[in-house]
Scaffold this active site. Sequence first.
Site, mmCIF file in Angstrom:
data_model
loop_
_atom_site.group_PDB
_atom_site.id
_atom_site.type_symbol
_atom_site.label_atom_id
_atom_site.label_comp_id
_atom_site.label_asym_id
_atom_site.label_seq_id
_atom_site.Cartn_x
_atom_site.Cartn_y
_atom_site.Cartn_z
ATOM 1 N N ARG A 1 22.826 140.578 85.925
ATOM 2 C CA ARG A 1 21.504 141.105 85.567
ATOM 3 C C ARG A 1 20.785 140.247 84.537
ATOM 4 O O ARG A 1 19.621 139.872 84.715
ATOM 5 C CB ARG A 1 21.637 142.535 85.010
ATOM 6 C CG ARG A 1 21.732 143.613 86.050
ATOM 7 C CD ARG A 1 22.641 144.728 85.555
ATOM 8 N NE ARG A 1 23.990 144.207 85.566
ATOM 9 C CZ ARG A 1 24.793 144.277 86.642
ATOM 10 N NH1 ARG A 1 24.396 144.943 87.690
ATOM 11 N NH2 ARG A 1 25.987 143.721 86.644
ATOM 12 N N THR A 2 21.451 139.973 83.427
ATOM 13 C CA THR A 2 20.760 139.319 82.313
ATOM 14 C C THR A 2 20.357 137.895 82.689
ATOM 15 O O THR A 2 19.217 137.477 82.467
ATOM 16 C CB THR A 2 21.664 139.321 81.056
ATOM 17 O OG1 THR A 2 22.175 140.640 80.879
ATOM 18 C CG2 THR A 2 20.899 138.905 79.831
ATOM 19 N N LYS B 1 35.247 118.939 78.410
ATOM 20 C CA LYS B 1 35.780 117.753 77.714
ATOM 21 C C LYS B 1 35.897 118.017 76.214
ATOM 22 O O LYS B 1 36.103 117.091 75.434
ATOM 23 C CB LYS B 1 34.856 116.557 77.944
ATOM 24 C CG LYS B 1 34.614 116.217 79.399
ATOM 25 C CD LYS B 1 33.551 115.113 79.512
ATOM 26 C CE LYS B 1 32.898 115.116 80.872
ATOM 27 N NZ LYS B 1 31.644 114.353 80.890
ATOM 28 N N ARG C 1 24.486 133.517 75.887
ATOM 29 C CA ARG C 1 25.492 134.600 75.847
ATOM 30 C C ARG C 1 26.844 134.007 75.484
ATOM 31 O O ARG C 1 27.232 132.953 76.016
ATOM 32 C CB ARG C 1 25.582 135.310 77.199
ATOM 33 C CG ARG C 1 26.747 136.288 77.282
ATOM 34 C CD ARG C 1 26.795 137.072 78.565
ATOM 35 N NE ARG C 1 25.779 138.108 78.591
ATOM 36 C CZ ARG C 1 25.723 139.081 79.509
ATOM 37 N NH1 ARG C 1 26.632 139.131 80.469
ATOM 38 N NH2 ARG C 1 24.769 139.984 79.476
ATOM 39 N N HIS D 1 23.107 143.389 72.150
ATOM 40 C CA HIS D 1 22.544 142.881 73.413
ATOM 41 C C HIS D 1 21.070 143.307 73.370
ATOM 42 O O HIS D 1 20.662 144.248 74.043
ATOM 43 C CB HIS D 1 23.295 143.534 74.572
ATOM 44 C CG HIS D 1 23.036 142.942 75.917
ATOM 45 N ND1 HIS D 1 22.063 141.999 76.166
ATOM 46 C CD2 HIS D 1 23.642 143.184 77.125
ATOM 47 C CE1 HIS D 1 22.083 141.684 77.452
ATOM 48 N NE2 HIS D 1 23.036 142.377 78.047
HETATM 49 N N1 CP Z 1 23.771 144.742 81.633
HETATM 50 C C1 CP Z 1 24.240 143.467 81.648
HETATM 51 O O1 CP Z 1 24.259 142.767 80.612
HETATM 52 O O2 CP Z 1 24.658 143.048 82.861
HETATM 53 P P1 CP Z 1 25.190 141.563 83.159
HETATM 54 O O3 CP Z 1 26.481 141.391 82.419
HETATM 55 O O4 CP Z 1 25.344 141.485 84.655
HETATM 56 O O5 CP Z 1 24.166 140.600 82.633
#
Ligand code: CP
Length: 302
Positions: free
Chosen positions: A55-56, A83, A105, A133
């Site tokens: 999603r993100t 590396k 992330r 998040h």
């Molecule tokens: N909700 C969410 O962060 O989903 P993903 O891990 O698929 O990005």
Amino acid sequence: MIKHFLSLSSFQKSELLSLIERANYFSFHKNQPDKIHHLLKHKIFANVFYEPSTRTRCSFEIAAKRLGADVVNFVPENSSVKKGETVYDTLKTLESLGVDGIVFRHSDDNVFDQIHNKFDLPLLNAGAGKNEHPSQGLLDLLTLYQEFGRLEGLKIAVCGDVKYSRVAGSLFVAAEKFGMEVYICGPEELLPTLNNPQVKHANFDEILPKVDAVMMLRIQLERHESLDLDAHKYRSQFGLTSERVSKMKSEAIILHPGPFNRDVEIADEVVEHDKSRIFKQMSNGVYARMAILEWAMARGNK
Ligand code: CP
């Protein structure tokens, strides 16, 4: 003036409302590219995900493209990370190559603390360990705002692996800003120690009929060193079944950040129940991230 999008705590309530309203604007104009496609033309974002994402990552990419920007998808597994290149050197390399913002992330809760002062370009938190998040937080707020026309005073139950949830982390920050009441439910070992006046422990079955929204969370097995959980027992104590949904208020809604495990924390038939806004949250992820990217480009040095 902040330029990185790292935590909802950095924003005033009025600034968060502006972002929500801008995201709402994008949701209304999604089929009118002439109104929005020029806004980030010639900008380039890098998506840098050291943890898996559907999603993100995809919604940040779609958000950028809807605004006319380009995206570089950096994949650590196929890169010089293999590396031995560090996170800092990887991000600094992308900055040197000329990207305008980095969507990032990582599994480390504090990864941004160590590096954010060393970057001129905006860093956008796409999920940091179990800490926050914030773009998910914004899309959750947008979904609630669209549903109820307000955030102040909303009551939300959060059930599941709350202790290890960065989604819950951002919701808790937002709850304090907007005076929402959050009730956390789940097995004791998956609940955090509380230090936020807006967040309280609750019994799932007792709180369910009293809340405006219930947010179900997946058990994040990848964040547990050892967890002895009986899936059947978990489902019967904390799973959102049709029977439990029937006890919710008529106007109450169901949220889940995804990915969800059907028939574990949420029954298969509840995922697409009339009360479910789970797929709406996913759509809103694009609009919330459009607002975030636009905000970041208004602040970046480039
Ligand atoms: N909700 C969410 O962060 O989903 P993903 O891990 O698929 O990005």
